[in-house]
Design a protein around this motif. Structure first.
Motif, PDB file in Angstrom:
ATOM      1  N   ASP A  61     -11.194 103.094   7.701  1.00 37.76           N
ATOM      2  CA  ASP A  61     -11.426 102.032   8.676  1.00 37.76           C
ATOM      3  C   ASP A  61     -10.955 100.727   8.061  1.00 37.76           C
ATOM      4  O   ASP A  61     -11.561 100.224   7.115  1.00 37.76           O
ATOM      5  CB  ASP A  61     -12.914 101.942   9.043  1.00 37.76           C
ATOM      6  N   MET A  62      -9.843 100.215   8.567  1.00 37.54           N
ATOM      7  CA  MET A  62      -9.270  98.974   8.050  1.00 37.54           C
ATOM      8  C   MET A  62      -9.784  97.819   8.898  1.00 37.54           C
ATOM      9  O   MET A  62      -9.434  97.697  10.068  1.00 37.54           O
ATOM     10  CB  MET A  62      -7.734  99.024   8.099  1.00 37.54           C
ATOM     11  N   ARG A  63     -10.635  97.009   8.293  1.00 42.51           N
ATOM     12  CA  ARG A  63     -11.231  95.875   9.010  1.00 42.51           C
ATOM     13  C   ARG A  63     -10.401  94.626   8.754  1.00 42.51           C
ATOM     14  O   ARG A  63     -10.061  94.310   7.619  1.00 42.51           O
ATOM     15  CB  ARG A  63     -12.661  95.651   8.525  1.00 42.51           C
ATOM     16  N   ARG A  69     -11.339  92.886  14.330  1.00 40.11           N
ATOM     17  CA  ARG A  69     -11.018  94.257  14.719  1.00 40.11           C
ATOM     18  C   ARG A  69     -11.112  95.185  13.522  1.00 40.11           C
ATOM     19  O   ARG A  69     -10.907  94.776  12.384  1.00 40.11           O
ATOM     20  CB  ARG A  69      -9.612  94.333  15.291  1.00 40.11           C
ATOM     21  N   THR A  70     -11.361  96.442  13.824  1.00 36.36           N
ATOM     22  CA  THR A  70     -11.314  97.504  12.824  1.00 36.36           C
ATOM     23  C   THR A  70     -10.371  98.577  13.349  1.00 36.36           C
ATOM     24  O   THR A  70     -10.507  99.015  14.499  1.00 36.36           O
ATOM     25  CB  THR A  70     -12.714  98.097  12.573  1.00 36.36           C
ATOM     26  N   TYR A  71      -9.423  98.970  12.534  1.00 37.82           N
ATOM     27  CA  TYR A  71      -8.430  99.963  12.920  1.00 37.82           C
ATOM     28  C   TYR A  71      -8.731 101.275  12.206  1.00 37.82           C
ATOM     29  O   TYR A  71      -8.971 101.293  11.006  1.00 37.82           O
ATOM     30  CB  TYR A  71      -7.017  99.484  12.569  1.00 37.82           C
ATOM     31  N   ARG A  72      -8.711 102.379  12.932  1.00 40.26           N
ATOM     32  CA  ARG A  72      -8.958 103.704  12.359  1.00 40.26           C
ATOM     33  C   ARG A  72      -7.603 104.302  12.003  1.00 40.26           C
ATOM     34  O   ARG A  72      -6.792 104.608  12.880  1.00 40.26           O
ATOM     35  CB  ARG A  72      -9.705 104.576  13.357  1.00 40.26           C
TER      36      ARG A  72
END
Length: 106
Positions: A61-63, A69-72
């Motif tokens: 999980d890149m926050r 936003r958080t990208y999976r």
């Protein structure tokens, strides 16, 4: 979008309603690992690789706080690292890691 081009007409024909679909995307990030000596460098490098491999079920999980936003994402590929030894007494390397976001969020 499916488009039809007729040789005898200008442009192309598209449906009256266009439905947007996002394809998976790759995200390339540049990283560097630096340490005071070779042993510390290897330990830090191994810890970073372990972090990439052992994410929660392979997912990361890149926050991005600036965007709220958080990208999976998941690890996809890594370049060979460029070893930069003894820079001001430091041992360092830089490399690029490619992540895949299978369901992009914009």
């Amino acid at each position: 979008h499916v488009a039809v081009s007729f040789r005898e007409q200008d442009g192309e024909k598209l449906p009256k309603r266009l439905v947007q679909k996002w394809e998976p995307r790759d995200i390339a990030l540049k990283f560097a690992v630096a340490a005071a000596d070779r042993e510390s460098f290897i330990a830090r490098r191994d810890a970073f690789v372990s972090f990439l491999k052992d994410g929660s079920d392979g997912w990361l999980d890149m926050r991005v706080p600036e965007l709220g936003r958080t990208y999976r994402i998941y690890y996809k590929d890594c370049s060979d690292y460029e070893h930069l030894e003894d820079i001001g007494g430091m041992v360092a390397a830089r490399f690029t890691v490619v992540f895949r976001e299978p369901n992009p969020e914009f």
